[in-house]
Scaffold this active site. Structure first.
Site, PDB file in Angstrom:
ATOM      1  N   LYS A  17       0.836  -1.210   0.000  1.00 52.24           N
ATOM      2  CA  LYS A  17       0.000   0.000   0.000  1.00 52.24           C
ATOM      3  C   LYS A  17       0.864   1.251   0.000  1.00 52.24           C
ATOM      4  CE  LYS A  17      -1.752   1.581   4.072  1.00 52.24           C
ATOM      5  NZ  LYS A  17      -1.445   2.989   4.383  1.00 52.24           N
ATOM      6  N   ASN A  18       1.821   1.304   0.939  1.00 53.99           N
ATOM      7  CA  ASN A  18       2.566   2.550   1.130  1.00 53.99           C
ATOM      8  C   ASN A  18       3.583   2.826   0.037  1.00 53.99           C
ATOM      9  OD1 ASN A  18       0.992   3.105   3.269  1.00 53.99           O
ATOM     10  ND2 ASN A  18       2.495   2.510   4.840  1.00 53.99           N
ATOM     11  N   ASP A 111      -5.082  12.866  13.411  1.00 55.25           N
ATOM     12  CA  ASP A 111      -5.826  11.624  13.246  1.00 55.25           C
ATOM     13  C   ASP A 111      -5.705  10.793  14.512  1.00 55.25           C
ATOM     14  OD1 ASP A 111      -3.384  10.424  13.218  1.00 55.25           O
ATOM     15  OD2 ASP A 111      -3.452   9.821  11.131  1.00 55.25           O
ATOM     16  N   ASP A 299       4.211   0.394  12.173  1.00 54.21           N
ATOM     17  CA  ASP A 299       3.031  -0.264  11.612  1.00 54.21           C
ATOM     18  C   ASP A 299       2.886  -1.713  12.092  1.00 54.21           C
ATOM     19  OD1 ASP A 299       2.349   1.996  10.263  1.00 54.21           O
ATOM     20  OD2 ASP A 299       3.170   1.364   8.346  1.00 54.21           O
TER      21      ASP A 299
HETATM   22  N1  EPU Z   1       6.616  14.311  11.282  1.00 54.70           N
HETATM   23  C1  EPU Z   1       6.742  15.634  11.614  1.00 54.70           C
HETATM   24  N2  EPU Z   1       6.720  16.572  10.610  1.00 54.70           N
HETATM   25  C2  EPU Z   1       6.580  16.211   9.304  1.00 54.70           C
HETATM   26  C3  EPU Z   1       6.449  14.848   8.973  1.00 54.70           C
HETATM   27  C4  EPU Z   1       6.472  13.912   9.989  1.00 54.70           C
HETATM   28  O1  EPU Z   1       6.878  15.977  12.780  1.00 54.70           O
HETATM   29  O2  EPU Z   1       6.584  17.102   8.439  1.00 54.70           O
HETATM   30  C5  EPU Z   1       6.661  13.304  12.357  1.00 54.70           C
HETATM   31  C6  EPU Z   1       5.351  12.543  12.485  1.00 54.70           C
HETATM   32  O3  EPU Z   1       4.426  13.237  13.285  1.00 54.70           O
HETATM   33  C7  EPU Z   1       5.811  11.253  13.123  1.00 54.70           C
HETATM   34  C8  EPU Z   1       7.170  11.023  12.464  1.00 54.70           C
HETATM   35  O4  EPU Z   1       7.595  12.295  11.993  1.00 54.70           O
HETATM   36  O5  EPU Z   1       5.993  11.416  14.493  1.00 54.70           O
HETATM   37  C9  EPU Z   1       7.182  10.015  11.338  1.00 54.70           C
HETATM   38  O6  EPU Z   1       6.237  10.330  10.353  1.00 54.70           O
HETATM   39  P1  EPU Z   1       6.466   9.973   8.813  1.00 54.70           P
HETATM   40  O7  EPU Z   1       6.447  11.229   8.040  1.00 54.70           O
HETATM   41  O8  EPU Z   1       7.675   9.090   8.693  1.00 54.70           O
HETATM   42  O9  EPU Z   1       5.177   9.098   8.491  1.00 54.70           O
HETATM   43  P2  EPU Z   1       4.189   9.255   7.266  1.00 54.70           P
HETATM   44  O10 EPU Z   1       4.932   9.457   6.005  1.00 54.70           O
HETATM   45  O11 EPU Z   1       3.118  10.206   7.617  1.00 54.70           O
HETATM   46  C10 EPU Z   1       4.232   6.719   6.656  1.00 54.70           C
HETATM   47  C11 EPU Z   1       3.235   5.606   6.473  1.00 54.70           C
HETATM   48  C12 EPU Z   1       2.673   5.175   7.816  1.00 54.70           C
HETATM   49  C13 EPU Z   1       3.839   4.734   8.684  1.00 54.70           C
HETATM   50  C14 EPU Z   1       4.878   5.857   8.799  1.00 54.70           C
HETATM   51  C15 EPU Z   1       6.120   5.479   9.580  1.00 54.70           C
HETATM   52  C16 EPU Z   1       2.258   6.032   4.328  1.00 54.70           C
HETATM   53  C17 EPU Z   1       1.065   6.418   3.560  1.00 54.70           C
HETATM   54  N3  EPU Z   1       2.145   6.065   5.646  1.00 54.70           N
HETATM   55  O12 EPU Z   1       3.532   7.800   7.243  1.00 54.70           O
HETATM   56  O13 EPU Z   1       1.827   4.057   7.567  1.00 54.70           O
HETATM   57  O14 EPU Z   1       3.362   4.389   9.962  1.00 54.70           O
HETATM   58  O15 EPU Z   1       5.300   6.259   7.477  1.00 54.70           O
HETATM   59  O16 EPU Z   1       6.749   4.395   8.981  1.00 54.70           O
HETATM   60  O17 EPU Z   1       3.285   5.669   3.760  1.00 54.70           O
HETATM   61  C18 EPU Z   1      -0.146   2.761   7.684  1.00 54.70           C
HETATM   62  O18 EPU Z   1       0.188   2.201   6.645  1.00 54.70           O
HETATM   63  O19 EPU Z   1      -1.122   2.354   8.377  1.00 54.70           O
HETATM   64  C19 EPU Z   1       0.595   3.929   8.157  1.00 54.70           C
HETATM   65  C20 EPU Z   1       0.137   4.741   9.082  1.00 54.70           C
END
Ligand code: EPU
Length: 410
Positions: A17-18, A111, A299
């Site tokens: 998915k991701n 969320d 995850d």
């Molecule tokens: N964060 C910030 N600022 C930002 C971006 C992130 O503070 O600008 C923080 C977030 O709040 C969090 C941390 O950095 O504490 C990590 O967030 P990240 O950006 O790595 O996560 P994401 O890209 O929003 C993706 C996956 C998630 C998965 C995370 C961590 C997708 C669509 N989502 O989210 O997957 O948990 O990486 O590996 O790729 C899921 O599939 O159910 C899911 C939630």
């Protein structure tokens, strides 16, 4: 669903998915038809499809293949109605700014994990020359031409790394992303962009070097298998016992998780077509601490907690990525789990069996963890708000029941 086991049989792991969501967004970078193979038929992919279609992109699904026909003119708007349903919609920001220099994307709200800022996405893109204004809940982005730069991420954010990668492939000059995320889905995106004609070095390391090119071309590409789906089945096996063959599972994408399960007593063996896994006795508890890749993915944590609820002994679980990702614990406690949670930590003391109960899914992975817990519970468990599970899993109930689990989707 009902307490089940032992499981026996083979499950094919679908596309990640991701990764699929980001490759769909990245298709915007090239005019013409990009074909993605191994795209799971899940709600999040349907939402990304709707989002791209609203921009004028034509999308056709045939089985697991998705053809994405990107026109020359794109309407660069991601409305709140879609972003609210899927916050990963934010990854269209980088490609839109790179390809047409404009984007209006609704700001995602918080969320069930708590607050999820996008400051690193915006700051990184600003360093490449984009400017942003906030209007009526939307982010309005502009960039005449993105210019390569050195960006240092405070935290290896998956989404920020992806947005920057997709923006910098078409920027002028060289971009360096330091402290980049190293998840297999990032490497998949980098490989996809390289096939389109992008020049990227360092995929899978924390330093990405991107040399901008003028134009990218559409490609045919196969999405990597979903390591989180594989982890879900391993967790089901952990609580039910038995043996499974996970066809297509990539062991090299799940090293830390597999070590954890081995530590708990699961028997694992890689073979030519995937992974064989066997559980003969009740598993032993272990400590779990989430970290960015190659650490244990956040995850996986909900399923690992579900597995710990019926393991022998106690395990300490620490969440280092999303401070608020513990809401499903109250549901597990309703099922008789012995868990004490405080802040980023939870102590899980294994009991012999859980007790089936009506529970509620708060997000995709939490919902899947409740399925795992339901398989370890006496009597019936009914999960409400199960549509969350459909966002990330193609027929989870059907796949699990094909290997002997008593689970149905109504
Ligand atoms: N964060 C910030 N600022 C930002 C971006 C992130 O503070 O600008 C923080 C977030 O709040 C969090 C941390 O950095 O504490 C990590 O967030 P990240 O950006 O790595 O996560 P994401 O890209 O929003 C993706 C996956 C998630 C998965 C995370 C961590 C997708 C669509 N989502 O989210 O997957 O948990 O990486 O590996 O790729 C899921 O599939 O159910 C899911 C939630």
């Amino acid at each position: 669903m009902r307490g089940s086991g032992p499981l026996d049989g083979q499950l094919r792991i679908g596309g990640a998915k991701n990764s699929a969501l980001k490759l769909m967004a990245a298709s915007l970078l090239a005019e013409g038809t990009t074909s993605l193979v191994n795209v799971p038929d899940i709600t999040d992919v349907a939402i990304m499809t709707e989002l791209l279609e609203a921009m004028g992109v034509e999308i056709r699904r045939t089985g697991q293949r998705v053809d994405i026909n990107v026109p020359n003119e794109i309407d660069p708007i991601a409305p709140y109605s879609l972003v609210e349903r899927m916050r990963a919609s934010i990854v269209v920001l980088g490609p839109l700014l790179a390809r047409i220099g404009r984007a209006r994307v609704a700001m995602p709200g918080g969320d069930d994990f708590g607050s999820r800022p996008i400051d690193m996405h915006l700051q990184g893109l600003e360093q490449l020359g984009a400017t942003f204004s906030h209007e009526h809940g939307d982010i309005n982005g502009r960039a005449d031409r993105l210019i390569g730069s050195e960006v240092f991420l405070e935290f290896p954010s998956v989404g920020a790394t992806e947005n920057l990668l997709m923006a910098s492939v078409l920027a002028e000059g060289v971009t360096i992303i330091e402290n980049a995320a190293r998840e297999p889905e990032i490497t998949d995106l980098a490989n996809f962009l390289s096939e389109m004609g992008g020049r990227i070095e360092g995929a899978g390391t924390s330093r990405l070097r991107i040399e901008g090119v003028d134009k990218l071309s559409p490609v045919n590409y196969t999405v990597i298998p979903d390591r989180v789906e594989a982890a879900t089945y391993l967790s089901a096996l952990a609580v039910c016992g038995g043996q499974l063959h996970l066809e297509g599972a990539r062991v090299d994408h799940m090293e830390m998780l597999l070590r954890k399960f081995e530590e708990m007593g699961m028997i694992l063996k890689e073979d030519d077509s995937g992974l064989q896994a066997k559980v003969v006795d009740r598993l032993t508890a272990a400590d779990v601490s989430t970290l960015p890749y190659p650490g244990l993915a956040t995850d996986y944590k909900p399923f690992l907690v579900a597995a710990l609820t019926v393991s022998d002994g106690a395990g300490m679980v620490t969440e280092n990525i999303f401070a608020g990702r513990f809401r499903y614990i109250d549901e597990l406690v309703r099922m008789g789990a012995e868990i004490r949670a405080e802040g980023r930590h939870a102590v899980v003391r294994g009991v012999r069996r859980l007790s089936g109960a009506p529970v509620r899914a708060h997000d995709i992975r939490a919902g899947a963890a409740l399925v795992v817990a339901g398989l370890a519970a006496d009597g019936e468990t009914a999960i409400s708000h199960a549509h969350h599970v459909d966002r990330g899993y193609e027929d989870l109930a059907g796949k699990l029941s094909s290997v002997g689990a008593q689970v149905t989707r109504t």
